[in-house]
Design a protein around this motif. Structure first.
Motif, PDB file in Angstrom:
ATOM      1  N   ALA C  42       0.843  -1.210   0.000  1.00  0.00           N
ATOM      2  CA  ALA C  42       0.000   0.000   0.000  1.00  0.00           C
ATOM      3  C   ALA C  42       0.871   1.250   0.000  1.00  0.00           C
ATOM      4  O   ALA C  42       0.594   2.230  -0.696  1.00  0.00           O
ATOM      5  CB  ALA C  42      -0.928  -0.009   1.215  1.00  0.00           C
ATOM      6  N   VAL C  43       1.942   1.204   0.797  1.00  0.00           N
ATOM      7  CA  VAL C  43       2.865   2.340   0.833  1.00  0.00           C
ATOM      8  C   VAL C  43       3.517   2.521  -0.535  1.00  0.00           C
ATOM      9  O   VAL C  43       3.638   3.638  -1.036  1.00  0.00           O
ATOM     10  CB  VAL C  43       3.939   2.108   1.922  1.00  0.00           C
ATOM     11  N   SER C  44       3.904   1.413  -1.143  1.00  0.00           N
ATOM     12  CA  SER C  44       4.544   1.490  -2.460  1.00  0.00           C
ATOM     13  C   SER C  44       3.598   2.116  -3.495  1.00  0.00           C
ATOM     14  O   SER C  44       3.981   3.018  -4.238  1.00  0.00           O
ATOM     15  CB  SER C  44       4.949   0.079  -2.905  1.00  0.00           C
ATOM     16  N   ARG C  45       2.378   1.646  -3.515  1.00  0.00           N
ATOM     17  CA  ARG C  45       1.413   2.212  -4.476  1.00  0.00           C
ATOM     18  C   ARG C  45       1.219   3.700  -4.217  1.00  0.00           C
ATOM     19  O   ARG C  45       1.160   4.507  -5.144  1.00  0.00           O
ATOM     20  CB  ARG C  45       0.071   1.490  -4.367  1.00  0.00           C
ATOM     21  N   LEU C 319       6.171 -11.193 -10.542  1.00  0.00           N
ATOM     22  CA  LEU C 319       4.802 -10.971 -11.025  1.00  0.00           C
ATOM     23  C   LEU C 319       4.678 -11.372 -12.490  1.00  0.00           C
ATOM     24  O   LEU C 319       3.700 -11.996 -12.899  1.00  0.00           O
ATOM     25  CB  LEU C 319       4.424  -9.487 -10.845  1.00  0.00           C
ATOM     26  N   LEU C 320       5.691 -11.036 -13.267  1.00  0.00           N
ATOM     27  CA  LEU C 320       5.627 -11.300 -14.700  1.00  0.00           C
ATOM     28  C   LEU C 320       5.680 -12.797 -14.990  1.00  0.00           C
ATOM     29  O   LEU C 320       4.949 -13.301 -15.853  1.00  0.00           O
ATOM     30  CB  LEU C 320       6.779 -10.578 -15.407  1.00  0.00           C
ATOM     31  N   SER C 321       6.513 -13.526 -14.291  1.00  0.00           N
ATOM     32  CA  SER C 321       6.627 -14.960 -14.576  1.00  0.00           C
ATOM     33  C   SER C 321       5.300 -15.654 -14.257  1.00  0.00           C
ATOM     34  O   SER C 321       4.857 -16.530 -14.996  1.00  0.00           O
ATOM     35  CB  SER C 321       7.791 -15.579 -13.796  1.00  0.00           C
ATOM     36  N   ASN C 385       6.023  -6.490 -23.500  1.00  0.00           N
ATOM     37  CA  ASN C 385       5.109  -5.571 -22.820  1.00  0.00           C
ATOM     38  C   ASN C 385       5.314  -5.558 -21.306  1.00  0.00           C
ATOM     39  O   ASN C 385       4.373  -5.355 -20.551  1.00  0.00           O
ATOM     40  CB  ASN C 385       3.671  -5.956 -23.151  1.00  0.00           C
ATOM     41  N   VAL C 386       6.542  -5.779 -20.902  1.00  0.00           N
ATOM     42  CA  VAL C 386       6.845  -5.893 -19.471  1.00  0.00           C
ATOM     43  C   VAL C 386       6.349  -4.679 -18.673  1.00  0.00           C
ATOM     44  O   VAL C 386       5.953  -4.797 -17.512  1.00  0.00           O
ATOM     45  CB  VAL C 386       8.363  -6.116 -19.252  1.00  0.00           C
ATOM     46  N   THR C 387       6.375  -3.517 -19.267  1.00  0.00           N
ATOM     47  CA  THR C 387       5.998  -2.321 -18.495  1.00  0.00           C
ATOM     48  C   THR C 387       4.508  -2.309 -18.134  1.00  0.00           C
ATOM     49  O   THR C 387       4.095  -1.535 -17.279  1.00  0.00           O
ATOM     50  CB  THR C 387       6.375  -1.030 -19.239  1.00  0.00           C
ATOM     51  N   ASP C 388       3.741  -3.162 -18.770  1.00  0.00           N
ATOM     52  CA  ASP C 388       2.342  -3.329 -18.321  1.00  0.00           C
ATOM     53  C   ASP C 388       2.281  -3.702 -16.846  1.00  0.00           C
ATOM     54  O   ASP C 388       1.373  -3.300 -16.123  1.00  0.00           O
ATOM     55  CB  ASP C 388       1.655  -4.467 -19.100  1.00  0.00           C
ATOM     56  N   ILE C 389       3.227  -4.529 -16.442  1.00  0.00           N
ATOM     57  CA  ILE C 389       3.245  -4.966 -15.046  1.00  0.00           C
ATOM     58  C   ILE C 389       3.324  -3.752 -14.130  1.00  0.00           C
ATOM     59  O   ILE C 389       2.591  -3.639 -13.149  1.00  0.00           O
ATOM     60  CB  ILE C 389       4.448  -5.914 -14.811  1.00  0.00           C
ATOM     61  N   THR C 390       4.217  -2.838 -14.458  1.00  0.00           N
ATOM     62  CA  THR C 390       4.390  -1.630 -13.661  1.00  0.00           C
ATOM     63  C   THR C 390       3.065  -0.883 -13.518  1.00  0.00           C
ATOM     64  O   THR C 390       2.646  -0.514 -12.420  1.00  0.00           O
ATOM     65  CB  THR C 390       5.436  -0.712 -14.331  1.00  0.00           C
ATOM     66  N   ARG C 391       2.426  -0.677 -14.635  1.00  0.00           N
ATOM     67  CA  ARG C 391       1.169   0.068 -14.622  1.00  0.00           C
ATOM     68  C   ARG C 391       0.117  -0.637 -13.782  1.00  0.00           C
ATOM     69  O   ARG C 391      -0.577  -0.031 -12.957  1.00  0.00           O
ATOM     70  CB  ARG C 391       0.652   0.248 -16.055  1.00  0.00           C
ATOM     71  N   VAL C 393       0.525  -2.764 -11.380  1.00  0.00           N
ATOM     72  CA  VAL C 393       0.846  -2.710  -9.952  1.00  0.00           C
ATOM     73  C   VAL C 393       0.413  -1.365  -9.370  1.00  0.00           C
ATOM     74  O   VAL C 393      -0.228  -1.298  -8.317  1.00  0.00           O
ATOM     75  CB  VAL C 393       2.360  -2.925  -9.719  1.00  0.00           C
ATOM     76  N   ILE C 394       0.760  -0.304 -10.060  1.00  0.00           N
ATOM     77  CA  ILE C 394       0.424   1.025  -9.546  1.00  0.00           C
ATOM     78  C   ILE C 394      -1.091   1.191  -9.460  1.00  0.00           C
ATOM     79  O   ILE C 394      -1.617   1.795  -8.519  1.00  0.00           O
ATOM     80  CB  ILE C 394       1.057   2.128 -10.431  1.00  0.00           C
ATOM     81  N   ASP C 395      -1.780   0.624 -10.425  1.00  0.00           N
ATOM     82  CA  ASP C 395      -3.249   0.717 -10.412  1.00  0.00           C
ATOM     83  C   ASP C 395      -3.878  -0.256  -9.423  1.00  0.00           C
ATOM     84  O   ASP C 395      -5.103  -0.302  -9.290  1.00  0.00           O
ATOM     85  CB  ASP C 395      -3.813   0.461 -11.819  1.00  0.00           C
ATOM     86  N   GLY C 396      -3.073  -1.045  -8.763  1.00  0.00           N
ATOM     87  CA  GLY C 396      -3.614  -1.968  -7.767  1.00  0.00           C
ATOM     88  C   GLY C 396      -4.295  -3.180  -8.371  1.00  0.00           C
ATOM     89  O   GLY C 396      -5.069  -3.870  -7.712  1.00  0.00           O
ATOM     90  N   GLU C 397      -3.992  -3.488  -9.620  1.00  0.00           N
ATOM     91  CA  GLU C 397      -4.644  -4.638 -10.264  1.00  0.00           C
ATOM     92  C   GLU C 397      -3.960  -5.960  -9.938  1.00  0.00           C
ATOM     93  O   GLU C 397      -4.539  -7.023 -10.116  1.00  0.00           O
ATOM     94  CB  GLU C 397      -4.648  -4.449 -11.788  1.00  0.00           C
ATOM     95  N   LEU C 398      -2.722  -5.892  -9.522  1.00  0.00           N
ATOM     96  CA  LEU C 398      -1.979  -7.121  -9.243  1.00  0.00           C
ATOM     97  C   LEU C 398      -1.720  -7.242  -7.751  1.00  0.00           C
ATOM     98  O   LEU C 398      -1.218  -6.317  -7.124  1.00  0.00           O
ATOM     99  CB  LEU C 398      -0.629  -7.102  -9.974  1.00  0.00           C
ATOM    100  N   SER C 399      -2.048  -8.380  -7.219  1.00  0.00           N
ATOM    101  CA  SER C 399      -1.740  -8.621  -5.823  1.00  0.00           C
ATOM    102  C   SER C 399      -0.328  -9.192  -5.712  1.00  0.00           C
ATOM    103  O   SER C 399       0.136  -9.892  -6.613  1.00  0.00           O
ATOM    104  CB  SER C 399      -2.750  -9.605  -5.232  1.00  0.00           C
ATOM    105  N   THR C 400       0.333  -8.895  -4.605  1.00  0.00           N
ATOM    106  CA  THR C 400       1.733  -9.315  -4.473  1.00  0.00           C
ATOM    107  C   THR C 400       1.948 -10.354  -3.377  1.00  0.00           C
ATOM    108  O   THR C 400       3.077 -10.736  -3.110  1.00  0.00           O
ATOM    109  CB  THR C 400       2.615  -8.101  -4.142  1.00  0.00           C
TER     110      THR C 400
END
Lengths: 401, 401, 401, 401
Positions: C42-45, C319-321, C385-391, C393-400
Motif C-alpha cells: 500500500a505504501v509502495s502504491r 509478477l511477470l513470470s 510488454n513488461v511495463t504493463d506490469i508496472t502500470r 501494480v500502480i493501479d492496484g490490479e496485481l496482488s503481491t
C-alpha cells in the motif's frame, strides 16, 4: 494550636507590581513545550482514571517526560502540507499488572494523547502529521507499592522538593495570561487562521507595558500576503483591546515582529504549531503551574504536568502553594503580594511540610501582625485538606501549565 | 558614551545571604537530568567542532532536547545487573549538507554521547546498559542560513528571550556546589562505591544550614549492609568537613534519609545512577547555567545545554549574565549581591540587548552611585565581547549545568 | 525471429498435481506477515502515485521492509482489550526532494498504512491498538537517478535476480487460495466473529486432501465457549463446502486444532489478528507473489511487496513470470504444468532477461514440439510488454502476496 | 518396526545436478539480510544460554525478526565515513521473570548483537556507525509455559509447519557456498580491502558455470581506481581458482559487473557492507538453513535464525531435514539426489512428524528397493534423536543461514 511548621514574615522586597522592570511570558497551548505538557497531563489523568475504574485507587505511575521531535512542513498560501511528521514519545513508568489483571497502560496513554491533540491542535492529523509512541516502563521496585486513595490517610512525600506559588497576579501577568486564553479561546473560534501556537511575552518598564505576540497562522485560511497581514493586524488590535481592559498603564502591542515581508519570511504554518517545522518540545520547559513564566518571582524547576497527583510532591506542592496564595489573597484583606513556599521532606506526610513559608507585602497602612493569624489559619486549613488537590487534578479542575 | 540600554538600580530586597530562609539544590553529574544536559552539551560542542573543521564556521543546529528513558536494574551486594537498558534519544536539528558535502551529524552526535558517558558514568556499559539513538532533523528553512563565525560580525538574536545571572554565591550555594563537585571529584576517585548520581539539597534557616545528600552507591563495591552503612557514614562525614570549611554557620548533614534498613530499602545501584531504575531525565529540567537551582533567585526556564552557542540567545544570555555578574563582583568592591538580567529582541545584534538590567545590593556603607559607573563600564565591555562566550563554550571552558 | 533468450523444455518431473504428496499454505490477510506485506505494498502504491501526481514519473524508492512487533492483549468473551499496542515500523528509502520541492514521503506512507489497516483489519484501532512509525532514508547516491515512466523506454534491471511463476494451480492450491479468499470475503462479511488472521494449510497425500485452518475469532462477537465452538464449527462446514466444490478428491477439514477447551486455551482475540498477542511479522516471510507458499515448487526468496514496480526486478519478474505462466496456460492447449523462470542481469533492459526458461509438462498425448512455438511467442510478447506490469501494480490490479 | 510415518519414494524428476539449468545464490556474512540472520541467531543462542545458566532450562522466547534500516555513507579512496548510522531493531519476545527473578533479556540481546557485529563486521563501529535497539515483548500467555530441557521428554511441536533439506550439494551449490566461505575466511584475512558483504550467484547451463560475485570493497584500504581494479581482479582470479578446484565443468567468473569506471560508479564502501548505503535487511529473507538459495529445489519460507531451538519446529525441522539428508547420503551408497521433507502437526511430539517424506534419485544401476531399508532406519534414528539438534544449535555447532 497547629503542629504544622508555618513561617510568615514580611517580604524583604517591594511587591512585583511596584518593581521597575517586569518580564512575564506564556507559551500558548500550541507551543511545542505546551503540547508536551498537555499530553503528559492528559495521560496522567487518564491513567489515574484507569486505575480508579479498575482497581479503586490510583496505582504508582509517573509520566512527566513526554518528548516532541519537530517535523518539517511546506506551508503555502491556501494550504500546504506536513512533509515529515512530528514524533511524540510518551515516557514514564506505570503499574501494568494488579491482582493478576493486565492493565492497558500504553493503549490508555495513546488514546489520551490522541484525544488531547484532536481537541486542542485540531489541524494536526494524528497518525499522519504526528506519530505518537510510548516508552513506559515498570518503575523501580521501591515505588511499586500501591498508593492509597481512601482520603482518610495522607500519603507520604515521595521526594525532598518544594513548590512555590504567589498571588495576586500583577497586571502584566494578568494581561499575558488573559491574552493567550482569549486568543486561543473565543478569538480562534471566530478566526480559524490563528493557530494555537501563540506565544505572549509581556515586558513592563515602569508604567509602559509591551506585549509581544508570536502567532502561528494556518495557511489553509490565508490566501496571500495581504490576508496574512490583515490577520496579523487583527490579532494586534484584539490583543490591544484585551490588554487595555486590564490596565490603565500604557500598552504597546507587537505581533510577529520577526516577519520580513520582503524576504517572504512570515509565520505561516500548515497546522498552527511550530512543532511542524523545527521546534522540538519537552515537558516542564515552559509555563509553571500557574500558567506563566515569571523571572521576577521565584519559580520551581519541577515539571508539574504528567506527575502522579497522589503523592508526587513536585506536582502537589506547586499546585497547592499557588492555590493557597490565591485563597489567602481572596479571603484576607490588605495583601499586595504574597508568596507561599512549601518544602517537603521525603517520607513525611504531605500535609506536614518541612516548612510552609509565607512572604507578605502588605498594602500601605496594613500591619502584617494584624492579618498574620488569618493567613496562618488559612494555610493550616489548606494543608489539612491537601488531598483535595489530588481529586481536583484527576477531575481536570486544575491546570498544570 | 555607550549606546547600550543598561539599567542599574538598587535591588528592592535584602541580599539572599541575609534572607531568613534559603533553599539551594544541585543535581550531580549522574542524575538523569544532568546526564541529559551533559550529553546535549557534549553533542553541541562536537557539532560546533565538526562544522569548524569541515566548513570553517558553525552551521545551524540545535540539540537541546535529549530525552532519557529509565531502565530497570537488579542491584545486589557484590554486583547486580541492569535488566532493562536505559534508552537515550538525542533530539534536535542540524545542517547535514554543505557545499555538496554530506556531514556526519548523527555519527558525530552518537560518538560524543558515548565518549561523554564513558568518561562521566563509567559503570554504564554503553550499548548494553544504555542504548543511545538519535532523531535529528533538518530544521526549518528559515534557519538554514549559515551563521558567521568571523568575529567581526555580531550575530542577530534568534529569539526574544532573557538570561539571568547573579554573584557572588551565598555560603549555602557555595557549599551545595562544592559538595557535589568534591564528591564527584576527589572523593569518588578514592571511593568507587560512590556513584555519580549525587543530589545535594541545602536549606538554610537563619544560621543553620541543613545539607541533605542522596548518594547512589554502586553495588559491586559494597558487600553487605554494614559496608553500605559505612559508605553512607563516610559520605556524611566528608560532606560535613567540606561544608564547615566554607562557613562558620552551624551545619547539619543527612545522607540517604529515605533508606529503611529494616525494610531492606536502601539506595544501592548497579551503575551509580538512578536512571537505571526508574528515574527518567530530560535536558533543562535540572541545574541552571550556574550549576544550581535557586528558588530564592529569579531563574530562566531556558535550557542552556545543547543549544548552538553562536546565536542562540537562550544559551548565550544565561551564560553571559552569570559571567558578567561574576566579573563585576570580582572587579568592583562593595557589592553584596548582584543580579544581572539580559533581555534580547529577535533580530537585534546580540551585543545590544533590549535591556541589560542590574540589581545591586551594596555592602553596608557603600553608595551605589559611587560604584555605578564602574559596574556600567564592565557590563558594557562584556557585552561588546559577547562572542567570547561562543568561543569559550566551544572550547569547553564554560559549564552549562 | 526474436532476440530474447527463451529456453523451452520438457520438465524432467511429473506435474505437481500428479505427485504423491503436496503441501500448500496461505497466510490470510490478517496474519502478521501478510499485514506487513499489505502495508508495504500500500505504501509502495501510494508513493508511486505521489510521484506521478507531483513529478509525472516514479522516482526512486523501495519500501519492502515493514516490520511488525506484536502487542499483548487480554481477550475475553464479549470483548477484551489490547494491553500493549502493536508497533509497525515502515522501513525503506525514497526520494524526498525533486526540483526544489519537498515531497511528503513519510506522511504519504503513514496515511497509506492507516487506510490499509482501517480497510482490512477493521477491529484494530490505529493509533491506540497499533502504532505506526517510519524510518525511510534517502537511499544510496547511485540509485537516486530518476526512473523514466515514458513507456517508450524500458528500464534497466537494478539487480541480478530471478522470478518464478507457474500455472495452472493444482486443486490443492486452488482450494487453499479460495478458502482464504472466501473466508476473508463473503463469509467474514456475514460472520463478524471471524477475524482476518486466517491461516490455511493444505496437504494432499494421493487423493486425500487435508485442509487445516487456524482462524482467529473476535471476542466481542463471542459470548461464551459454546458460541466459540459454534463459530469454529461453522467455519469448518463452510470450508468443507468450498473445498468440495473445487475437487472430487476426498477432503477433510480441521479448524483451530490447537484449541484445548478444558485448559481454556482457544484462539480468541480482541482484534482478529495474532499480531495482538505475540506474533511478530515481516515483509516477504509469507505468501509468494501468487498468494501461496508451495514447497513442491521452486520459489523465489525475493519479497515482492513494497518494491518499486518500475525497475525493481525482484518484484517485476516474480509478477511477470506468474502472469506469463497463467496467460500461456490460458491460451495454449495441452499444458498440464508450466513453470516460467526469468533471470535478470543487472544493467540489462528488463524486457531482455538473461534467460527466460519454461519447463513444461504436457497433457497426455500432447507433443511439446507442437505447442512450443505458441508458448515461445506468448513469452516473447509478454516480455515485450513488461511495463504493463508496472502500470497494473500502480493501479492496484496485481496482488503481491 | 517403527511407528513413525516415514514415506520413501523415487523422485519423479532428474537429479538437480543433471538438470539443464541451475541457479544458486548465497548472500555473504556482510549482506544486510545475513547480518540480521546472524544477529538473530546470536541473540537466540545467548538467550538459551542465559536461561540455562540461570534457570537450568530454556524458557520460552523467539527472536526471529531482527530488522535493519540502512544508513548512508560517503566512501572515499583512502577512507570515508558513515554519514547516517545503520539502525538495527531486535524484535521478539522472551520470558523476563522466573521464580521471582528478573532476567536481563534486553541487555543479553544487545550484548550478543554487539559481540557478533564486532567479530563479523569489524569495520562497523557499533554505537556510532550502527545503533542497535530492542523491542522484545513478553509473548502470549499460552506460550509462557516453561520448555523442558531434561532430554528424556520430547517437546511438542509449536506449529503446523515443515522443513526441507537435501543432499548432496551439486557442484554449483558447492562452488557458491565455498567461494563465499573462502572469500570471507582466508582471503579476507589476507586482503582487508575485501568487505564481508560478498554476494555470490551461480548459474549453470549444461556444463558451463557462471559465477557472479558482488564484493564490497573497503575504502580505507583502496587508494585509487587502479587499486580498486586490482582488488576486483584479485577476487576474480581467486574465485576462479576455488571454483575450478571443485568442478571439471567450464567456469566463468565476473566480479562487480555493475561497476561503471567511467561514470565513477564502483562498489566502494566505508565498512564493507551495503547496509551502510541504502540496503535494508531482515531475518529470513536470505539464505536457507543450508546456507544457500536454491530455486531448483523446494525451499521452506520459515526463518531459521533467531528461533528457539527447543520446540520451534520451523527451525528444528529445517535443520534436521538437512542434517538427515546429509547423513543418509554419507552413510548409504548409491544416492545421487535426496530430498527430505518433515511436516509437523501442532501439539504432536516433535520426534513424530505428521509425515517424514524422502524423495530419492538413485545412481545409475542402483535399485531404490535395495537401499530403502537403510534410508528408513537412518531417518528413524535421527528423528529419535531430534533433541540433538537443540543442543547443537545452542552450542553453536549448526549454522542457520
Amino acid at each position: 494550636m497547629t503542629e504544622r511548621n508555618i513561617s510568615i514574615e514580611a517580604a524583604d522586597r517591594t511587591a512585583v507590581e511596584d518593581q521597575g522592570v517586569e518580564i512575564v511570558e506564556r507559551k500558548g497551548l500550541g507551543h511545542p513545550d505546551s503540547i508536551c505538557d498537555g499530553i503528559a497531563e492528559a495521560v496522567s489523568r487518564a491513567l489515574s482514571q484507569l486505575y480508579l475504574d479498575r482497581v479503586g485507587r490510583v496505582l504508582h505511575y509517573n509520566t512527566d517526560e513526554t518528548q516532541l521531535v519537530a517535523g518539517e512542513s511546506a506551508p503555502t498560501y491556501g494550504g500546504g502540507e506536513v512533509v515529515e511528521p512530528i514524533y511524540v514519545l510518551i515516557v514514564g513508568r506505570a503499574t501494568r499488572e494488579y491482582g493478576g489483571e493486565r492493565l492497558p497502560v500504553d493503549a490508555t496513554a495513546l488514546s489520551a494523547a490522541r484525544d488531547y491533540l484532536n481537541e486542542h491542535i485540531p489541524e494536526l492529523d494524528v497518525g499522519t502529521d504526528i506519530v505518537v509512541d510510548t516508552r513506559i516502563g515498570e518503575g523501580s521496585g521501591d515505588l511499586q507499592d500501591v498508593f492509597g486513595e481512601d482520603g482518610a490517610e495522607v500519603p507520604m512525600s515521595n521526594d525532598t522538593s518544594y513548590g512555590v506559588g504567589h498571588a495576586p497576579l500583577t497586571e502584566t501577568e494578568e494581561i499575558v495570561l488573559t491574552v493567550e486564553e482569549e486568543l486561543n479561546g473565543p478569538y480562534a473560534a471566530d478566526h480559524p487562521e490563528l493557530g494555537p501556537d501563540v506565544k505572549v511575552m509581556g515586558k513592563r518598564e515602569g508604567d509602559l507595558i509591551d506585549i509581544t505576540v508570536a502567532a502561528a497562522m494556518v495557511d489553509s485560511y490565508v490566501e496571500d500576503l495581504d490576508e496574512y497581514d490583515d490577520a496579523v493586524e487583527r490579532v494586534r488590535a484584539y490583543v490591544g483591546d484585551v490588554a487595555r481592559g486590564l490596565t490603565d498603564r500604557e500598552v504597546r502591542v507587537e505581533v510577529n515582529t520577526a516577519d520580513d515581508y520582503e524576504a517572504g519570511s512570515i509565520y505561516l504554518t500548515v497546522t498552527g504549531t511550530s512543532a511542524e517545522m523545527g521546534d522540538d518540545g519537552s515537558v516542564g520547559r515552559g509555563n509553571r503551574a500557574n500558567g506563566l513564566i515569571t523571572p521576577n518571582r521565584p519559580m520551581s524547576m519541577e515539571a508539574t504536568s504528567g506527575k502522579n497527583p497522589v503523592n508526587h510532591i513536585g506536582k502537589i506542592y506547586n499546585l497547592l502553594s499557588t492555590d493557597i496564595a490565591e485563597s489567602v489573597v481572596a479571603d484576607v484583606d490588605g495583601i499586595r503580594d504574597l508568596q507561599i513556599r512549601l518544602l517537603s521532606q521525603i517520607g513525611r506526610p504531605i500535609d506536614r511540610p518541612h516548612v510552609a513559608d509565607a512572604k507578605v507585602v502588605t498594602e500601605a497602612g496594613v500591619d502584617l501582625a494584624d492579618i498574620e493569624p488569618e493567613i496562618r489559619s488559612q494555610i493550616d486549613d489548606r494543608l489539612a485538606n491537601v488531598t483535595d488537590i489530588t481529586r481536583r487534578v484527576i477531575d481536570g479542575e486544575l491546570s498544570t501549565f
